[in-house]
Design a protein around this motif. Structure first.
Motif, PDB file in Angstrom:
ATOM      1  N   ALA A 133      -3.610   0.940   4.001  1.00  0.00           N
ATOM      2  CA  ALA A 133      -2.183   0.599   4.060  1.00  0.00           C
ATOM      3  C   ALA A 133      -1.780  -0.241   2.854  1.00  0.00           C
ATOM      4  O   ALA A 133      -0.707  -0.037   2.265  1.00  0.00           O
ATOM      5  CB  ALA A 133      -1.878  -0.146   5.358  1.00  0.00           C
ATOM      6  N   ALA A 134      -2.638  -1.184   2.463  1.00  0.00           N
ATOM      7  CA  ALA A 134      -2.344  -2.021   1.301  1.00  0.00           C
ATOM      8  C   ALA A 134      -2.318  -1.182   0.030  1.00  0.00           C
ATOM      9  O   ALA A 134      -1.471  -1.386  -0.853  1.00  0.00           O
ATOM     10  CB  ALA A 134      -3.386  -3.130   1.180  1.00  0.00           C
ATOM     11  N   SER A 135      -3.231  -0.231  -0.068  1.00  0.00           N
ATOM     12  CA  SER A 135      -3.273   0.639  -1.237  1.00  0.00           C
ATOM     13  C   SER A 135      -2.010   1.478  -1.331  1.00  0.00           C
ATOM     14  O   SER A 135      -1.463   1.691  -2.420  1.00  0.00           O
ATOM     15  CB  SER A 135      -4.512   1.542  -1.167  1.00  0.00           C
ATOM     16  OG  SER A 135      -4.596   2.384  -2.295  1.00  0.00           O
ATOM     17  N   LYS A 136      -1.535   1.933  -0.190  1.00  0.00           N
ATOM     18  CA  LYS A 136      -0.297   2.722  -0.177  1.00  0.00           C
ATOM     19  C   LYS A 136       0.885   1.865  -0.634  1.00  0.00           C
ATOM     20  O   LYS A 136       1.741   2.325  -1.390  1.00  0.00           O
ATOM     21  CB  LYS A 136      -0.059   3.273   1.229  1.00  0.00           C
ATOM     22  CG  LYS A 136       1.037   4.326   1.317  1.00  0.00           C
ATOM     23  CD  LYS A 136       1.074   4.951   2.693  1.00  0.00           C
ATOM     24  CE  LYS A 136       2.180   5.988   2.821  1.00  0.00           C
ATOM     25  NZ  LYS A 136       1.956   7.156   1.955  1.00  0.00           N
ATOM     26  N   ARG A 137       0.911   0.607  -0.213  1.00  0.00           N
ATOM     27  CA  ARG A 137       1.990  -0.295  -0.631  1.00  0.00           C
ATOM     28  C   ARG A 137       1.924  -0.603  -2.122  1.00  0.00           C
ATOM     29  O   ARG A 137       2.940  -0.920  -2.748  1.00  0.00           O
ATOM     30  CB  ARG A 137       1.929  -1.600   0.173  1.00  0.00           C
ATOM     31  CG  ARG A 137       2.308  -1.454   1.643  1.00  0.00           C
ATOM     32  CD  ARG A 137       2.541  -2.817   2.283  1.00  0.00           C
ATOM     33  NE  ARG A 137       1.353  -3.659   2.249  1.00  0.00           N
ATOM     34  CZ  ARG A 137       0.424  -3.688   3.203  1.00  0.00           C
ATOM     35  NH1 ARG A 137       0.545  -2.902   4.268  1.00  0.00           N
ATOM     36  NH2 ARG A 137      -0.620  -4.488   3.101  1.00  0.00           N
ATOM     37  N   SER A 138       0.732  -0.515  -2.696  1.00  0.00           N
ATOM     38  CA  SER A 138       0.562  -0.838  -4.113  1.00  0.00           C
ATOM     39  C   SER A 138       1.000   0.302  -5.025  1.00  0.00           C
ATOM     40  O   SER A 138       0.914   0.185  -6.245  1.00  0.00           O
ATOM     41  CB  SER A 138      -0.906  -1.167  -4.401  1.00  0.00           C
ATOM     42  OG  SER A 138      -1.693   0.020  -4.425  1.00  0.00           O
ATOM     43  N   ASN A 139       1.441   1.399  -4.417  1.00  0.00           N
ATOM     44  CA  ASN A 139       1.871   2.593  -5.152  1.00  0.00           C
ATOM     45  C   ASN A 139       0.712   3.384  -5.747  1.00  0.00           C
ATOM     46  O   ASN A 139       0.925   4.269  -6.578  1.00  0.00           O
ATOM     47  CB  ASN A 139       2.886   2.248  -6.247  1.00  0.00           C
ATOM     48  CG  ASN A 139       4.194   1.742  -5.670  1.00  0.00           C
ATOM     49  OD1 ASN A 139       4.666   2.257  -4.657  1.00  0.00           O
ATOM     50  ND2 ASN A 139       4.770   0.719  -6.293  1.00  0.00           N
ATOM     51  N   MET A 140      -0.510   3.053  -5.338  1.00  0.00           N
ATOM     52  CA  MET A 140      -1.651   3.902  -5.679  1.00  0.00           C
ATOM     53  C   MET A 140      -1.526   5.191  -4.872  1.00  0.00           C
ATOM     54  O   MET A 140      -1.118   5.177  -3.714  1.00  0.00           O
ATOM     55  CB  MET A 140      -2.956   3.185  -5.318  1.00  0.00           C
ATOM     56  CG  MET A 140      -4.220   3.964  -5.632  1.00  0.00           C
ATOM     57  SD  MET A 140      -4.624   3.970  -7.391  1.00  0.00           S
ATOM     58  CE  MET A 140      -5.087   2.242  -7.647  1.00  0.00           C
TER      59      MET A 140
END
Length: 211
Positions: free
Chosen positions: A103-110
């Motif tokens: 979820a954090a990776s998705k928020r980081s725009n990765m």
């Protein structure tokens, strides 16, 4: 050595990374199977997960066909779709810590995609019932691609489809054969053994996936 700052896409394995469905060496869904269906789980596993299961994983044979073969051999006359639904519904134990990092990776725009060895029916369950169609930018599954990890064609197909240079792909997988094959295709890789959470978190931080 790869420049980790160039990672464009993280490819997450499902079973063994996002999903912890094996406990003490056996599938979690095996518990209760015999009470539910009155059949030997040992016989079921032997007849389903044999050398021919590779044909199921790549879509050459359907899951319902191989389960039907088992049913015919042991004389099971119950609803096969009900049995498969029981299997799927009891075969997921999502890893909360890893899911949080996804979820954090998705928020980081990765860009985050799934790269999994699963046939079409379970892939649909993962995508729709478990909600991974919304959690991932794409789902690459062997049953829909016609090729499974660790075949290098799997990794080449993913990077080609995404139009991403191989050395900008990062595979997170629990299977060392898959890791070696992806590495041979010039992907960046991280082997997650199911225990070294600190190592996985450090890798994700290194590539900028955690913000």
């Amino acid at each position: 050595m790869f420049n980790v700052s160039t990672v464009d896409t993280i490819v997450w394995d499902f079973d063994g990374v996002l999903n912890r469905n094996i406990v003490d060496g056996k599938f979690t869904w095996n518990d209760g199977f015999e009470a539910e269906f009155g059949q030997s789980i040992e016989t079921f596993n032997e007849m389903i997960f044999n050398d021919k299961f590779g044909e199921v994983l790549t879509g050459e044979m359907t899951l319902i066909e191989t389960v039907s073969d088992w049913a015919g051999t042991v004389g099971y006359q119950g609803d096969l779709m009900n049995l498969i639904e029981y299997w799927f519904q009891n075969d997921y134990n999502l890893d909360e810590r890893v899911m949080g990092w996804l979820a954090a990776s998705k928020r980081s725009n990765m860009r985050n995609v799934m790269g999994t060895n699963n046939e079409a029916m379970r892939t649909q369950f993962i995508a729709e019932d478990l909600g991974f169609a919304d959690r991932m930018d794409r789902i690459f599954a062997s049953g829909l691609m016609g090729v499974a990890k660790p075949d290098e064609a799997f990794f080449n197909m993913v990077s080609d489809e995404l139009a991403v240079e191989p050395d900008e792909m990062l595979l997170i997988d629990d299977n060392q054969d898959n890791i070696e094959a992806a590495d041979a295709c010039s992907w960046q890789v991280h082997w997650f053994d199911g225990e070294d959470y600190d190592g996985l978190e450090a890798k994700l931080q290194e590539v900028g996936a955690l913000g």
